[in-house]
Design a protein around this motif. Structure first.
Motif, mmCIF file in Angstrom:
data_model
loop_
_atom_site.group_PDB
_atom_site.id
_atom_site.type_symbol
_atom_site.label_atom_id
_atom_site.label_comp_id
_atom_site.label_asym_id
_atom_site.label_seq_id
_atom_site.Cartn_x
_atom_site.Cartn_y
_atom_site.Cartn_z
ATOM 1 N N VAL A 60 0.805 -1.361 0.099
ATOM 2 C CA VAL A 60 0.084 0.009 0.063
ATOM 3 C C VAL A 60 0.749 1.414 -0.037
ATOM 4 O O VAL A 60 0.438 2.372 -0.149
ATOM 5 N N TRP A 61 2.148 1.163 0.188
ATOM 6 C CA TRP A 61 2.989 2.119 0.133
ATOM 7 C C TRP A 61 3.478 2.666 -1.271
ATOM 8 O O TRP A 61 3.695 1.799 -2.186
ATOM 9 N N THR A 62 3.640 3.937 -1.445
ATOM 10 C CA THR A 62 3.889 4.848 -2.577
ATOM 11 C C THR A 62 5.422 5.486 -2.538
ATOM 12 O O THR A 62 5.467 6.403 -1.669
ATOM 13 N N ASP A 77 12.604 17.572 -8.734
ATOM 14 C CA ASP A 77 11.785 17.210 -9.832
ATOM 15 C C ASP A 77 13.017 17.109 -10.919
ATOM 16 O O ASP A 77 14.059 17.375 -10.881
ATOM 17 N N SER A 78 12.384 17.005 -12.180
ATOM 18 C CA SER A 78 13.314 17.100 -13.353
ATOM 19 C C SER A 78 14.265 18.422 -13.759
ATOM 20 O O SER A 78 15.437 18.451 -14.331
ATOM 21 N N ASP A 79 13.756 19.598 -13.008
ATOM 22 C CA ASP A 79 14.190 20.929 -13.124
ATOM 23 C C ASP A 79 15.027 20.920 -11.901
ATOM 24 O O ASP A 79 15.792 22.069 -11.784
ATOM 25 N N LEU A 80 15.382 20.024 -11.177
ATOM 26 C CA LEU A 80 16.292 20.200 -9.834
ATOM 27 C C LEU A 80 15.467 20.935 -8.860
ATOM 28 O O LEU A 80 16.292 21.388 -8.187
ATOM 29 N N THR A 81 14.176 21.122 -8.772
ATOM 30 C CA THR A 81 13.515 21.903 -7.741
ATOM 31 C C THR A 81 13.103 20.976 -6.778
ATOM 32 O O THR A 81 12.560 20.087 -7.118
ATOM 33 N N TYR A 82 13.195 21.415 -5.450
ATOM 34 C CA TYR A 82 12.802 20.466 -4.445
ATOM 35 C C TYR A 82 11.298 20.063 -4.507
ATOM 36 O O TYR A 82 10.489 21.070 -4.709
ATOM 37 N N ASP A 83 11.066 18.710 -4.589
ATOM 38 C CA ASP A 83 9.595 18.388 -4.840
ATOM 39 C C ASP A 83 8.930 18.349 -3.312
ATOM 40 O O ASP A 83 9.149 17.218 -2.432
ATOM 41 N N LEU A 84 7.954 19.367 -3.074
ATOM 42 C CA LEU A 84 7.781 19.380 -1.557
ATOM 43 C C LEU A 84 6.479 18.375 -1.211
ATOM 44 O O LEU A 84 6.617 17.584 -0.091
ATOM 45 N N ARG A 88 7.099 15.328 1.653
ATOM 46 C CA ARG A 88 6.130 15.137 2.893
ATOM 47 C C ARG A 88 5.771 13.775 2.545
ATOM 48 O O ARG A 88 5.468 12.997 3.529
ATOM 49 N N ASN A 89 5.817 13.064 1.409
ATOM 50 C CA ASN A 89 5.355 11.652 1.285
ATOM 51 C C ASN A 89 6.377 10.708 1.955
ATOM 52 O O ASN A 89 6.008 9.574 2.021
#
Length: 208
Positions: A60-62, A77-84, A88-89
């Motif tokens: 059940v974990w993603t 992400d692909s633009d090297l920007t932190y994926d908030l 959190r996930n």
């Protein structure tokens, strides 16, 4: 005459207590054997349930996706920007483990309390051991089924490689969820339900 009475009394052997009937001895052993059997099941069944819970936890974990940059894995992400959202996930793994093992611990405590209301101390020890094994085996199974540690893989991966996060509990304190929930449920059951009365041996007068 007094010497003769003293001599007769000294020669008289002391009374030998009669042995307990075989039926009463076997009846006394049955509750002890049953208590040990129930305690063994309380330890064994949760331990066998642990790997199943670990599989459920991983299913059940993603996982959070990250990118390798200069040998280090980052949640970007692909633009090297932190994926908030990805950051959190990362807390979802420990949270799911806590929910699953808390529910399993409550179930173990309730069932054990209903089955073994005679020997509270023995049942409590068995519940703590069984639920602890359940939590440990769930943790080990889930982490082994999940992806490998991306920080380890990133050391030999090319820049821009996307890797999933690994499944972890985050803190050793999370491992106490199952035994804590089981102990609380057991105490509640013992407190709410009347204790099974022991049979009084035949011929024993009532107190008072």
């Amino acid at each position: 005459m007094p010497d003769q009475l003293t001599s007769d009394a000294a020669d008289t052997p002391p009374p030998v207590p009669s042995p307990a009937p075989v039926g009463e001895t076997s009846r006394g052993r049955r509750p002890a054997r049953r208590s040990l059997t129930v305690a063994g099941l309380v330890v064994l069944v949760p331990a066998l349930l642990g790997p199943l819970l670990g599989w459920l936890w991983e299913s059940v974990w993603t996982p959070t996706q990250g990118v390798v940059v200069q040998g280090t894995w980052y949640v970007v992400d692909s633009d090297l920007t932190y994926d908030l959202d990805g950051l959190r996930n990362q807390f979802s793994g420990p949270a799911l483990y806590a929910v699953i093992t808390l529910a399993a611990g409550l179930l173990v405590g309730v069932v054990a309390g209903l089955l073994a209301r005679r020997d509270e101390v023995l049942t409590l020890v068995a519940v703590l051991v069984g639920s602890t094994l359940c939590g440990l085996l769930a943790w080990q199974t889930g982490t082994r089924l999940g992806p490998a540690d991306p920080q380890v893989l990133a050391a030999s991966a090319d820049d821009g490689t996307r890797l999933p996060d690994h499944l972890t509990i985050g803190s050793w304190a999370v491992l106490t969820c199952a035994p804590l929930a089981a102990a609380i449920a057991l105490v509640v059951v013992f407190g709410l339900l009347p204790r099974t009365s022991r049979r009084r041996p035949q011929g024993t007068p009532d107190a008072g």
